[in-house]
Design an enzyme around this catalytic site. Structure first.
Site, mmCIF file in Angstrom:
data_model
loop_
_atom_site.group_PDB
_atom_site.id
_atom_site.type_symbol
_atom_site.label_atom_id
_atom_site.label_comp_id
_atom_site.label_asym_id
_atom_site.label_seq_id
_atom_site.Cartn_x
_atom_site.Cartn_y
_atom_site.Cartn_z
ATOM 1 C CG HIS A 61 19.685 45.530 -24.779
ATOM 2 N ND1 HIS A 61 18.346 45.596 -25.076
ATOM 3 C CD2 HIS A 61 20.288 46.468 -25.539
ATOM 4 C CE1 HIS A 61 18.141 46.512 -26.015
ATOM 5 N NE2 HIS A 61 19.320 47.050 -26.306
ATOM 6 C CB ILE A 67 14.268 46.359 -23.610
ATOM 7 C CG1 ILE A 67 13.512 47.162 -22.550
ATOM 8 C CG2 ILE A 67 13.600 46.518 -24.967
ATOM 9 C CD1 ILE A 67 13.534 48.656 -22.780
ATOM 10 N N GLY A 70 16.146 45.255 -30.626
ATOM 11 C CA GLY A 70 15.425 45.291 -31.899
ATOM 12 C C GLY A 70 16.054 44.420 -32.963
ATOM 13 C CB VAL A 71 19.568 43.790 -34.081
ATOM 14 C CG1 VAL A 71 19.879 45.199 -34.513
ATOM 15 C CG2 VAL A 71 20.236 43.477 -32.760
ATOM 16 C CD GLU A 75 19.018 36.288 -37.227
ATOM 17 O OE1 GLU A 75 19.155 35.093 -37.579
ATOM 18 O OE2 GLU A 75 19.363 37.246 -37.942
#
Length: 158
Positions: A61, A67, A70-71, A75
Site C-alpha cells: 500500500h 501511504i 485510511g482504515v 483504527e
C-alpha cells in the site's frame, strides 16, 4: 505518577506502550499507537503513532508510493479511545474488547507517509452504559490528515 493517581486539570498524564498493552488487547502487527499522552479521564486523550517504513502494510500500500491506509488511521482512533475508556473505568475494564458500532463523517484530508508522527486526538462526546461516542481528529505537523465521529461498545472477551 502512580497508577491510582488521577492528574489534576493542569497535569497531563502519559501512558507508555507497555501500559497500553496491559490496557488493550491489540498486538503487533495491529497495535497502531505507540503511547497515549494528554490523558484526561472521561474527557479526552491523544494517541501518538510514529509511522515507519518497516510496517507490513507498506509492502502493498503502495509499492514505491507508501501511504498509511485510511482504515488503519481510523483504527488508531479506536485504540486511543479504548485506552481512554479503560483509564476512565479503571483496572476491571483492562483487556476488554472495543467493537465499532458506527463510523460517521470520516474524512481523509492528506496522506500519511512513513516518517510521519500522527497525533490522534480523541474526545468523548457521550457514554451510556457500554456504548461510547467519540470525535477524533488526526494531525501530522499540526495539519489535519483525518477526522471522524464514531461509536463503540465495550464488551467482555468471550
Amino acid at each position: 505518577m502512580s497508577e491510582t493517581t488521577v492528574p489534576s486539570a493542569e497535569q497531563s498524564e502519559v501512558i507508555e506502550i507497555e501500559r497500553v498493552m496491559e490496557m488493550i488487547p491489540h498486538r503487533y502487527p495491529f497495535l497502531l499507537i505507540d503511547k497515549v499522552v494528554d490523558v484526561k479521564p472521561n474527557v479526552s486523550a491523544v494517541g501518538i503513532k510514529c509511522v515507519s517504513m518497516n510496517e507490513y502494510q507498506f509492502q502493498g500500500h503502495f509499492p514505491g508510493a507508501p501511504i498509511m491506509p485510511g482504515v488503519m488511521i481510523i483504527e488508531s482512533m479506536a485504540q486511543t479511545a479504548a485506552v481512554l475508556v479503560v483509564r476512565t473505568l479503571g483496572p476491571d475494564s483492562e483487556g476488554k474488547l472495543v467493537y465499532f458500532m458506527s463510523i460517521d463523517e470520516a474524512r481523509f484530508r492528506r496522506p500519511v507517509k512513513p516518517g510521519d508522527v500522527m497525533r490522534v486526538n480523541v474526545e468523548k462526546k457521550q457514554s451510556r452504559g457500554a456504548v461510547w461516542k467519540f470525535e477524533s481528529k488526526v494531525t501530522v505537523d499540526d495539519k489535519v490528515v483525518a477526522q471522524a465521529t464514531f461509536a463503540a461498545m465495550i464488551v467482555d472477551r468471550a
